[in-house]
Design an enzyme around this catalytic site. Structure first.
Site, PDB file in Angstrom:
ATOM      1  N   HIS A 113      -1.957 -12.792  -0.827  1.00 37.70           N
ATOM      2  CA  HIS A 113      -2.903 -12.137  -1.735  1.00 37.70           C
ATOM      3  C   HIS A 113      -2.993 -12.827  -3.097  1.00 37.70           C
ATOM      4  CE1 HIS A 113      -2.312  -8.169   0.759  1.00 37.70           C
ATOM      5  NE2 HIS A 113      -3.111  -9.019   1.347  1.00 37.70           N
ATOM      6  N   CYS A 121     -12.196 -19.067 -12.536  1.00 37.38           N
ATOM      7  CA  CYS A 121     -13.453 -18.845 -13.250  1.00 37.38           C
ATOM      8  C   CYS A 121     -14.485 -18.253 -12.302  1.00 37.38           C
ATOM      9  CB  CYS A 121     -13.961 -20.152 -13.838  1.00 37.38           C
ATOM     10  SG  CYS A 121     -15.552 -19.934 -14.664  1.00 37.38           S
TER      11      CYS A 121
HETATM   12  C1  BV8 Z   1     -10.261  -8.302   4.303  1.00 32.38           C
HETATM   13  C2  BV8 Z   1      -3.708  -7.680  -4.313  1.00 32.38           C
HETATM   14  C3  BV8 Z   1     -12.168  -9.222   5.397  1.00 32.38           C
HETATM   15  C4  BV8 Z   1      -4.104  -6.838  -5.440  1.00 32.38           C
HETATM   16  C5  BV8 Z   1      -3.892  -6.327  -2.398  1.00 32.38           C
HETATM   17  C6  BV8 Z   1     -10.196   0.507   7.338  1.00 32.38           C
HETATM   18  C7  BV8 Z   1      -9.217   0.278   8.304  1.00 32.38           C
HETATM   19  C8  BV8 Z   1      -8.511  -0.943   8.337  1.00 32.38           C
HETATM   20  C9  BV8 Z   1      -8.771  -1.930   7.412  1.00 32.38           C
HETATM   21  C10 BV8 Z   1      -9.731  -1.703   6.447  1.00 32.38           C
HETATM   22  C11 BV8 Z   1     -10.438  -0.505   6.420  1.00 32.38           C
HETATM   23  N1  BV8 Z   1     -11.293  -0.559   5.355  1.00 32.38           N
HETATM   24  C12 BV8 Z   1     -11.144  -1.754   4.736  1.00 32.38           C
HETATM   25  C13 BV8 Z   1     -10.192  -2.459   5.387  1.00 32.38           C
HETATM   26  C14 BV8 Z   1      -9.700  -3.784   5.039  1.00 32.38           C
HETATM   27  C15 BV8 Z   1      -8.803  -3.782   3.840  1.00 32.38           C
HETATM   28  C16 BV8 Z   1      -7.649  -2.834   4.130  1.00 32.38           C
HETATM   29  O1  BV8 Z   1      -6.691  -3.167   4.790  1.00 32.38           O
HETATM   30  N2  BV8 Z   1      -7.731  -1.608   3.618  1.00 32.38           N
HETATM   31  C17 BV8 Z   1      -6.754  -0.568   3.925  1.00 32.38           C
HETATM   32  C18 BV8 Z   1      -6.018  -0.139   2.657  1.00 32.38           C
HETATM   33  C19 BV8 Z   1      -7.487   0.566   4.580  1.00 32.38           C
HETATM   34  N3  BV8 Z   1      -8.330  -5.137   3.660  1.00 32.38           N
HETATM   35  C20 BV8 Z   1      -8.997  -6.014   2.940  1.00 32.38           C
HETATM   36  O2  BV8 Z   1      -9.999  -5.727   2.318  1.00 32.38           O
HETATM   37  C21 BV8 Z   1      -8.481  -7.423   2.972  1.00 32.38           C
HETATM   38  N4  BV8 Z   1      -9.513  -8.344   3.190  1.00 32.38           N
HETATM   39  O3  BV8 Z   1     -10.076  -7.523   5.200  1.00 32.38           O
HETATM   40  O4  BV8 Z   1     -11.240  -9.264   4.332  1.00 32.38           O
HETATM   41  C22 BV8 Z   1     -13.298 -10.165   5.066  1.00 32.38           C
HETATM   42  C23 BV8 Z   1     -13.518 -11.220   5.896  1.00 32.38           C
HETATM   43  C24 BV8 Z   1     -14.584 -12.117   5.625  1.00 32.38           C
HETATM   44  C25 BV8 Z   1     -15.369 -11.901   4.489  1.00 32.38           C
HETATM   45  C26 BV8 Z   1     -15.110 -10.844   3.639  1.00 32.38           C
HETATM   46  C27 BV8 Z   1     -14.047  -9.977   3.925  1.00 32.38           C
HETATM   47  C28 BV8 Z   1      -7.857  -7.819   1.658  1.00 32.38           C
HETATM   48  C29 BV8 Z   1      -6.701  -6.949   1.314  1.00 32.38           C
HETATM   49  C30 BV8 Z   1      -6.022  -7.457   0.063  1.00 32.38           C
HETATM   50  C31 BV8 Z   1      -5.781  -6.350  -0.880  1.00 32.38           C
HETATM   51  N5  BV8 Z   1      -4.969  -6.872  -1.960  1.00 32.38           N
HETATM   52  N6  BV8 Z   1      -3.201  -6.933  -3.306  1.00 32.38           N
HETATM   53  C32 BV8 Z   1      -3.047  -6.830  -6.466  1.00 32.38           C
HETATM   54  O5  BV8 Z   1      -1.852  -6.816  -6.156  1.00 32.38           O
HETATM   55  O6  BV8 Z   1      -3.457  -6.797  -7.628  1.00 32.38           O
HETATM   56  S1  BV8 Z   1      -3.437  -4.815  -1.802  1.00 32.38           S
HETATM   57  C33 BV8 Z   1      -2.016  -4.083  -2.186  1.00 32.38           C
HETATM   58  O7  BV8 Z   1      -1.510  -3.616  -0.955  1.00 32.38           O
HETATM   59  C34 BV8 Z   1      -0.819  -4.737  -2.732  1.00 32.38           C
HETATM   60  O8  BV8 Z   1      -1.063  -5.707  -3.655  1.00 32.38           O
HETATM   61  C35 BV8 Z   1      -0.056  -5.293  -1.566  1.00 32.38           C
HETATM   62  O9  BV8 Z   1      -0.279  -6.659  -1.492  1.00 32.38           O
HETATM   63  C36 BV8 Z   1      -0.679  -4.581  -0.393  1.00 32.38           C
HETATM   64  C37 BV8 Z   1       0.271  -3.936   0.544  1.00 32.38           C
HETATM   65  O10 BV8 Z   1       1.044  -2.946  -0.070  1.00 32.38           O
HETATM   66  P1  BV8 Z   1       2.600  -2.942   0.171  1.00 32.38           P
HETATM   67  O11 BV8 Z   1       3.126  -4.217  -0.277  1.00 32.38           O
HETATM   68  O12 BV8 Z   1       2.862  -2.552   1.574  1.00 32.38           O
HETATM   69  O13 BV8 Z   1       3.099  -1.824  -0.846  1.00 32.38           O
HETATM   70  P2  BV8 Z   1       3.123  -0.232  -0.712  1.00 32.38           P
HETATM   71  O14 BV8 Z   1       3.284   0.331  -2.076  1.00 32.38           O
HETATM   72  O15 BV8 Z   1       1.998   0.271   0.080  1.00 32.38           O
HETATM   73  O16 BV8 Z   1       4.431   0.081   0.145  1.00 32.38           O
HETATM   74  C38 BV8 Z   1       5.730  -0.126  -0.330  1.00 32.38           C
HETATM   75  C39 BV8 Z   1       6.697   0.090   0.816  1.00 32.38           C
HETATM   76  O17 BV8 Z   1       8.004  -0.260   0.396  1.00 32.38           O
HETATM   77  C40 BV8 Z   1       6.778   1.551   1.295  1.00 32.38           C
HETATM   78  O18 BV8 Z   1       6.736   1.568   2.711  1.00 32.38           O
HETATM   79  C41 BV8 Z   1       8.145   2.044   0.792  1.00 32.38           C
HETATM   80  O19 BV8 Z   1       8.739   2.979   1.692  1.00 32.38           O
HETATM   81  C42 BV8 Z   1       8.923   0.757   0.766  1.00 32.38           C
HETATM   82  N7  BV8 Z   1      10.025   0.678  -0.210  1.00 32.38           N
HETATM   83  C43 BV8 Z   1      10.079   1.175  -1.469  1.00 32.38           C
HETATM   84  N8  BV8 Z   1      11.221   0.802  -2.079  1.00 32.38           N
HETATM   85  C44 BV8 Z   1      11.884   0.035  -1.197  1.00 32.38           C
HETATM   86  C45 BV8 Z   1      11.145  -0.039   0.007  1.00 32.38           C
HETATM   87  N9  BV8 Z   1      11.575  -0.706   1.080  1.00 32.38           N
HETATM   88  C46 BV8 Z   1      12.756  -1.350   0.986  1.00 32.38           C
HETATM   89  N10 BV8 Z   1      13.518  -1.344  -0.142  1.00 32.38           N
HETATM   90  C47 BV8 Z   1      13.136  -0.665  -1.241  1.00 32.38           C
HETATM   91  N11 BV8 Z   1      13.903  -0.658  -2.344  1.00 32.38           N
HETATM   92 ZN    ZN Z   2     -15.625 -21.921 -15.783  1.00 32.68          ZN
END
Ligand code: BV8
Ligand code: ZN
Length: 234
Positions: A113, A121
């Site tokens: 990501h 830009c």
């Molecule tokens: C794309 C950057 C296609 C931002 C991030 C409906 C169904 C399925 C999919 C979709 C849908 N509608 C839309 C989609 C697609 C969408 C998607 O998946 N949406 C979901 C939410 C429904 N995906 C996209 O849009 C992706 N692109 O599909 O492109 C395409 C193709 C061609 C042309 C055009 C388009 C792009 C997705 C990228 C999103 N970017 N990050 C930023 O960071 O500023 S998302 C964001 O979530 C985060 O940044 C991270 O990268 C990502 C995942 O989150 P996690 O890392 O899992 O974190 P989370 O908080 O959720 O969980 C933490 C876990 O840790 C928990 O389980 C917890 O229990 C555990 N934990 C806590 N403490 C600990 C621990 N475990 C161990 N030890 C600990 N101490």
């Molecule tokens: Zn520029």
């Protein structure tokens, strides 16, 4: 069981999410502290949010950059850096943009990501590393005069094709996949675990709670990454 699988792995692949950085003091996205002001990540990490209010989106990123700049890699990051040095074929795939894996020493790494410390830009596409905290100007602008955006993959945007291709290849050819600290709800990253499983890998999940993957994996280790990962190496 799981420690033996990891220690005897020839091709080890690791997928990490925000949970691995939680013990460094970086809030996860979907857990406590996951809101910034009243916004969820899904409200801000989109091209539409940026088009509507680039200043708001940049304020969020500036805040996150400040948090990460003050944080240190934790025992979980360090264990993964050690694993890279002992496993013959190692690939770390991360959804995180915080750069803590690199600071811990991992090099065989795919950042799905993007990275908090890079800007792109919106007009000329030029990418630049920028580690200033706080940014002197919000929103920042390019030397060409146009708005800069974070070089980060937002919802609705495709992942960098070469990075994604290499991630799929690593998952498909791994004999063990470790899935650490991810809620496994964001795609396509979450599809790497079923892909590895279908290709014959043993899949081990390390998470403080259950996820949609918990029923699929060969072994679920419930606990904090910073405690469980070092134990796998002992
Ligand atoms: C794309 C950057 C296609 C931002 C991030 C409906 C169904 C399925 C999919 C979709 C849908 N509608 C839309 C989609 C697609 C969408 C998607 O998946 N949406 C979901 C939410 C429904 N995906 C996209 O849009 C992706 N692109 O599909 O492109 C395409 C193709 C061609 C042309 C055009 C388009 C792009 C997705 C990228 C999103 N970017 N990050 C930023 O960071 O500023 S998302 C964001 O979530 C985060 O940044 C991270 O990268 C990502 C995942 O989150 P996690 O890392 O899992 O974190 P989370 O908080 O959720 O969980 C933490 C876990 O840790 C928990 O389980 C917890 O229990 C555990 N934990 C806590 N403490 C600990 C621990 N475990 C161990 N030890 C600990 N101490
Ligand atoms: Zn520029």
């Amino acid at each position: 069981m799981a420690p033996d699988w990891v220690r005897s792995a020839k091709r080890l692949c690791v997928l990490t999410g925000a949970g691995i950085s939680a013990e460094s003091g970086i809030p996860t996205f979907r857990g406590p502290g996951g809101l910034w002001r009243e916004y969820r990540a899904e409200d801000l990490a989109t091209p539409e949010a940026f088009a509507r209010d680039p200043k708001l989106v940049w304020e969020w990123y500036d805040w996150r950059r400040g948090l990460v700049a003050q944080a240190e890699p934790n025992a979980g990051h360090h264990a993964l850096a050690q694993l890279e040095s002992v496993v013959p074929e190692f690939t770390l795939i991360t959804q995180n943009v915080d750069g803590l894996h690199r600071r811990a020493g991992n090099r065989k790494m795919l950042e799905l990501h993007g990275n908090l410390w890079r800007t792109r830009c919106t007009r000329c596409g030029k990418e630049v590393d920028d580690t200033r905290v706080p940014l002197p100007e919000i929103p920042p602008t390019c030397e060409c005069g146009a708005l800069l955006r974070p070089a980060i993959v937002w919802f609705g945007e495709p992942l960098p094709p070469d990075v994604w291709h290499n991630a799929e290849e690593a998952a498909r050819t791994a004999d063990v996949l470790l899935v650490v600290g991810t809620s496994a709800v964001v795609y396509p990253a979450a599809s790497l675990a079923p892909l590895a499983k279908a290709s014959g890998a043993r899949v081990i999940e390390i998470n403080t709670g259950a996820t949609p993957l918990s029923d699929l994996v060969d072994c679920s280790l419930r606990g904090a990454a910073g405690e469980v990962l070092p134990r796998l190496l002992q």
